[in-house]
Design a protein around this motif. Structure first.
Motif, PDB file in Angstrom:
ATOM      1  N   LEU A  79      -7.772   9.685   4.895  1.00  0.00           N
ATOM      2  CA  LEU A  79      -7.438   8.803   3.775  1.00  0.00           C
ATOM      3  C   LEU A  79      -7.922   7.380   4.043  1.00  0.00           C
ATOM      4  O   LEU A  79      -8.467   6.713   3.157  1.00  0.00           O
ATOM      5  N   PHE A 131      -4.229  11.011   7.986  1.00  0.00           N
ATOM      6  CA  PHE A 131      -4.272   9.589   7.642  1.00  0.00           C
ATOM      7  C   PHE A 131      -5.662   9.001   7.869  1.00  0.00           C
ATOM      8  O   PHE A 131      -6.134   8.179   7.085  1.00  0.00           O
ATOM      9  N   PHE A 191       0.569  14.623  -3.187  1.00  0.00           N
ATOM     10  CA  PHE A 191       0.236  13.869  -1.985  1.00  0.00           C
ATOM     11  C   PHE A 191      -0.941  12.921  -2.235  1.00  0.00           C
ATOM     12  O   PHE A 191      -2.019  13.331  -2.645  1.00  0.00           O
ATOM     13  N   SER A 192      -0.697  11.633  -2.003  1.00  0.00           N
ATOM     14  CA  SER A 192      -1.727  10.584  -2.099  1.00  0.00           C
ATOM     15  C   SER A 192      -2.352  10.477  -3.487  1.00  0.00           C
ATOM     16  O   SER A 192      -3.517  10.094  -3.629  1.00  0.00           O
ATOM     17  N   ARG A 222      -6.267  18.083  -0.160  1.00  0.00           N
ATOM     18  CA  ARG A 222      -5.102  18.852  -0.619  1.00  0.00           C
ATOM     19  C   ARG A 222      -5.363  20.351  -0.497  1.00  0.00           C
ATOM     20  O   ARG A 222      -4.455  21.129  -0.180  1.00  0.00           O
ATOM     21  N   LEU A 257       1.587   8.061  -0.502  1.00  0.00           N
ATOM     22  CA  LEU A 257       1.481   8.708   0.804  1.00  0.00           C
ATOM     23  C   LEU A 257       2.752   9.500   1.107  1.00  0.00           C
ATOM     24  O   LEU A 257       2.712  10.525   1.774  1.00  0.00           O
ATOM     25  N   TYR A 314       2.719   3.686   8.340  1.00  0.00           N
ATOM     26  CA  TYR A 314       1.850   4.630   7.639  1.00  0.00           C
ATOM     27  C   TYR A 314       1.979   6.026   8.239  1.00  0.00           C
ATOM     28  O   TYR A 314       2.141   7.018   7.525  1.00  0.00           O
ATOM     29  N   VAL A 346      -4.581   6.967  -4.921  1.00  0.00           N
ATOM     30  CA  VAL A 346      -5.213   6.154  -3.878  1.00  0.00           C
ATOM     31  C   VAL A 346      -6.413   5.389  -4.438  1.00  0.00           C
ATOM     32  O   VAL A 346      -6.582   4.188  -4.180  1.00  0.00           O
ATOM     33  N   ILE A 402     -10.055  13.623  -1.877  1.00  0.00           N
ATOM     34  CA  ILE A 402      -8.623  13.816  -1.650  1.00  0.00           C
ATOM     35  C   ILE A 402      -8.174  15.163  -2.192  1.00  0.00           C
ATOM     36  O   ILE A 402      -7.309  15.828  -1.595  1.00  0.00           O
ATOM     37  N   SER A 456       0.387   4.088  -2.965  1.00  0.00           N
ATOM     38  CA  SER A 456      -0.575   5.127  -2.575  1.00  0.00           C
ATOM     39  C   SER A 456      -0.031   6.538  -2.690  1.00  0.00           C
ATOM     40  O   SER A 456      -0.785   7.504  -2.552  1.00  0.00           O
ATOM     41  N   SER A 461       0.819  -1.212   0.000  1.00  0.00           N
ATOM     42  CA  SER A 461       0.000   0.000   0.000  1.00  0.00           C
ATOM     43  C   SER A 461       0.854   1.264   0.000  1.00  0.00           C
ATOM     44  O   SER A 461       0.564   2.232  -0.711  1.00  0.00           O
ATOM     45  N   GLY A 495       3.426   9.332   6.281  1.00  0.00           N
ATOM     46  CA  GLY A 495       2.596  10.522   6.109  1.00  0.00           C
ATOM     47  C   GLY A 495       3.176  11.722   6.829  1.00  0.00           C
ATOM     48  O   GLY A 495       3.154  12.844   6.301  1.00  0.00           O
TER      49      GLY A 495
END
Length: 209
Positions: free
Chosen positions: A166, A163, A96-97, A190, A86, A138, A100, A186, A84, A80, A142
């Motif tokens: 997400l 997190f 960022f992300s 941001r 992350l 994780y 996903v 998402i 992802s 993941s 992050g």
């Protein structure tokens, strides 16, 4: 030699694997077994059947059911993290992300496996230390990326908040589908991160829109 046809009783045929290939295939098989039937369905034989190999190979690689669970969880989280974004490492909010929703669409079982273990830990507290340690990966990933964006860094509460957002979006997509909803949410996240960057008196990195 690898067989291609199913056995007469419908099981997947057994085949020889080299050490590296076998370990990876068995971890992926364990993830699928738990995702589809819960942790109670995880046995050596179920994993061997799912992987199309021998019961003895599962024992050889992992030695115990607990070791198999722990390594499968570590494998799921590594996978993941790698897919992802992350922690893209750029410090750009726009990165960022990313991806996903594609991650969930491409491999829903690996996400379902993690949620199954989280719920199972309420009944089996002995799983908690492994889950805490591995989920810290994780949080750390992050947190490092948030620190690249924010001049004053990111505390643990903010990291947990981001997190959790997400994680909830992944769970909702897993259950309800709608990857476009995940993407839109998402992007809103941001936007909030950009406000934090601006409030700290720090311009967003060049090219971050």
């Amino acid at each position: 030699m690898t067989e291609s046809a199913d056995t007469p009783d419908g099981r997947k045929p057994r085949r020889r694997m080299n050490y590296g290939e076998g370990r990876e295939a068995l971890l992926n098989a364990a993830v699928r077994v738990v995702a589809q039937g819960g942790l109670r369905k995880l046995t050596y034989r179920a994993v061997a059947q799912e992987a199309g190999t021998t019961h003895g190979l599962v024992v050889h690689h992992f030695g115990s059911r607990d070791a198999l669970i722990e390594e499968a969880l570590a494998h799921a989280i590594r996978t993941s993290l790698n897919t992802s974004a992350l922690e893209p490492g750029t410090g750009k909010v726009a990165d960022f992300s990313v991806g996903v929703s594609d991650m969930v669409t491409a491999d829903p079982d690996i996400q379902a496996f993690q949620y199954e273990l989280l719920l199972e830990s309420r009944r089996r507290p002995e799983l908690l230390p492994h889950l805490r340690a591995l989920y810290d990966e994780y949080f750390d990933a992050g947190g490092r990326e948030l620190a690249r964006m924010l001049p004053d860094g990111a505390g643990r509460p903010l990291t947990r908040l981001v997190f959790a957002a997400l994680d909830g979006l992944v769970l909702h997509q897993l259950v309800f589908g709608e990857p476009e909803t995940t993407d839109a949410a998402i992007e809103e996240l941001r936007g909030l991160l950009r406000l934090l960057v601006a409030a700290a008196g720090h311009d967003t990195p060049e090219g971050d829109v």
